[in-house]
Design an enzyme around this catalytic site. Structure first.
Site, short mmCIF file in Angstrom:
data_model
loop_
_atom_site.label_atom_id
_atom_site.label_comp_id
_atom_site.label_asym_id
_atom_site.label_seq_id
_atom_site.Cartn_x
_atom_site.Cartn_y
_atom_site.Cartn_z
CB SER A 31 -0.91 0.00 1.23
OG SER A 31 -1.69 -1.18 1.29
CD GLU A 108 1.78 -2.12 4.02
OE1 GLU A 108 1.54 -1.23 3.20
OE2 GLU A 108 2.46 -1.92 5.06
#
Length: 232
Positions: A31, A108
């Protein structure tokens, strides 16, 4: 540094990572602003070359952009990423990282650590010459125990922690995609970052830490003007 130059460096790093993409790959996507640049370049490559590429997203933000760009998203439960591409807030000489400025650290880490390998794309301002002085580490915590985690961080690391809040349009604490709260903990650490990651994660109530050191990226592409360098 001017924003245009930073954008150029992010683009240079993203283009370097794009060369690793092959037909049929399952790609993990992190991201943040540099990943968004990569995703737009990826969508162009997929369309131009007629590739079949599938992506595993690390955030709602990435999923929304993927849908807009026509990228096909699949589940981490069903597919292991061949390669994951992500950004970072801080890169140390040993390739350990601090991430989580955008609040997506838990997903993540799931995507990057479960991928067969992952690479990082950054501009040169994210490099830190050595590990010394205070570090600010994002930490995702369970809402039920955030104050206990703050206390434990102070007792264990002499850390000062702040609860991250929304900056506009919503009152109260920032809520992650997983329903957690975010702490930003400032502490002094000069040792092995893998140990710091383990010690932070062991505190009851910590869902995930922004230290990425137990599994390090295979490569880090660093934008340098219109070119890039590679840390391996």
């Amino acid at each position: 540094m001017e924003q245009n130059q930073l954008t150029q460096e992010k683009t240079s790093a993203a283009l370097a990572a794009l060369q690793l993409v092959k037909d049929g790959m399952v790609l993990g996507l992190g991201s943040g602003s540099t990943v968004k640049i990569f995703m737009k370049l990826l969508a162009e490559k997929v369309k131009r070359e007629g590739l079949k590429v599938y992506i595993v997203s690390s955030s709602y933000d990435t999923s929304i952009l993927a849908a807009t760009l026509g990228l096909i998203e699949v589940s981490l439960n069903s597919f292991t990423p061949d390669l994951s591409i992500d950004g970072a807030d801080t890169v140390f000489p040993d390739k350990s990282l601090i991430k989580g400025g955008g609040g997506c650290l838990l997903r993540e880490k799931l995507v990057n650590y479960h991928a067969r390998e992952y690479v990082i794309i950054v501009d040169h301002t994210k490099l830190r010459a050595k590990l010394d002085g205070p570090l600010t580490v994002p930490i995702e915590v369970h809402p039920m125990s955030y104050s206990q985690v703050v206390k434990a961080l102070r007792e264990t690391f002499n850390a000062e922690s702040s609860l991250r809040v929304f900056s506009e349009k919503k009152l109260g604490p920032a809520i992650t995609d997983n329903g957690g709260f975010l702490l930003d903990a400032t502490l002094n650490w000069s040792g092995d970052m893998r140990i710091l990651e383990e010690k932070l994660k062991s505190l009851p109530g910590v869902l995930e830490t922004g230290v990425f050191a137990i599994k390090k990226p295979s490569k880090i592409f660093v934008g340098q003007g219109e070119s890039y360098t590679v840390i391996e």
